[in-house]
Write a protein that holds these residues in place. Structure first.
Motif, PDB file in Angstrom:
ATOM      1  N   ARG A 139       0.998  -1.134  -0.004  1.00  0.00           N
ATOM      2  CA  ARG A 139      -0.002  -0.168  -0.105  1.00  0.00           C
ATOM      3  C   ARG A 139       0.795   1.125   0.048  1.00  0.00           C
ATOM      4  N   PRO A 140       0.606   2.135  -0.872  1.00  0.00           N
ATOM      5  CA  PRO A 140       1.664   3.479  -0.875  1.00  0.00           C
ATOM      6  C   PRO A 140       1.647   4.226   0.351  1.00  0.00           C
ATOM      7  N   ASP A 141       0.580   4.037   1.141  1.00  0.00           N
ATOM      8  CA  ASP A 141       0.610   5.031   2.369  1.00  0.00           C
ATOM      9  C   ASP A 141       1.393   4.300   3.699  1.00  0.00           C
ATOM     10  N   ASN A 195       4.034   2.566   5.965  1.00  0.00           N
ATOM     11  CA  ASN A 195       5.243   2.891   6.632  1.00  0.00           C
ATOM     12  C   ASN A 195       6.455   1.806   6.628  1.00  0.00           C
ATOM     13  N   GLY A 239       4.744   7.065   5.109  1.00  0.00           N
ATOM     14  CA  GLY A 239       4.137   7.114   3.726  1.00  0.00           C
ATOM     15  C   GLY A 239       4.883   7.077   2.610  1.00  0.00           C
ATOM     16  N   PRO A 240       4.063   7.936   1.583  1.00  0.00           N
ATOM     17  CA  PRO A 240       4.793   8.196   0.198  1.00  0.00           C
ATOM     18  C   PRO A 240       6.202   8.984   0.436  1.00  0.00           C
ATOM     19  N   GLU A 241       6.378   9.650   1.346  1.00  0.00           N
ATOM     20  CA  GLU A 241       7.654  10.376   1.669  1.00  0.00           C
ATOM     21  C   GLU A 241       8.878   9.343   1.561  1.00  0.00           C
TER      22      GLU A 241
END
Length: 190
Positions: A22-24, A26, A45-47
């Protein structure tokens, strides 16, 4: 087919190996040893994936990838130690002042294990370090004495894997993973 190892310059392939489903989420993205812990905890997440994209664009990529044909099947995190948390790690000693490289993560996709891909990845890490003029490369695997290592903790490799690729034990550490002591293994490249 033969396994081919290349610098990690294709983001989607790095994502396949170390990114989240999932892109979000961690997940590690193999950043925990690559960046300072305060920054690692702050990225969410995406960061995390965006930072990996930036690292891939640098002159020295953040690792290497193994391919079986066109399919990515393995990853190893490898970089100059000075750019990793091992530079400041109190549990893993510095044995000298050489500008060594560190290899800290070796990962093979499920369904591809048991085919020597870890060996190919470690050899590829050595080749990458050598091609950038590193005088030596280190790893910090568990000394498991042949006992089974939990797969979630096997990413550091085993002493036997490193010995098979020509590394020698250079020092004990005070680091323990999955109940096993970690050792500092080193291979001179010059």
């Amino acid at each position: 087919m033969a396994i081919e190892v290349r610098p990690a310059t294709v983001f989607e392939d790095v994502r396949t190996m170390v990114g989240p489903k999932r892109p979000d989420a961690n997940v590690c993205w193999c950043l925990s040893y690559r960046i300072p812990s305060t920054r690692n905890r702050a990225l969410v997440g995406p960061e995390r994936g965006r930072l990996v994209e930036e690292l891939i664009a640098e002159d020295i990529p953040p690792g290497i990838l193994a391919y079986d044909g066109d399919e990515v099947v393995g990853w190893a995190g490898v970089h100059p130690r000075v750019d990793t948390s091992f530079q400041r790690n109190r549990k893993i000693p510095h044995i000298d002042d050489l500008d060594v490289w560190s290899v800290w993560c070796i990962r093979v996709r499920p369904g591809h294990r048991g085919r020597g891909i870890s060996h190919a990845l470690l050899a590829g890490a050595v080749d990458l370090a050598r091609s950038h003029g590193a005088p030596a490369i280190e790893g910090y695997p568990v000394d498991n004495d042949g006992k089974k290592v939990d797969l979630t903790m096997a990413y550091v490799g085993t002493r036997a894997l490193f010995e098979a690729e020509g590394f020698e034990k250079a020092a004990d550490t005070t680091s323990v993973l999955n109940g096993f002591p970690r050792v500092l293994m080193r291979l001179a490249l010059v």
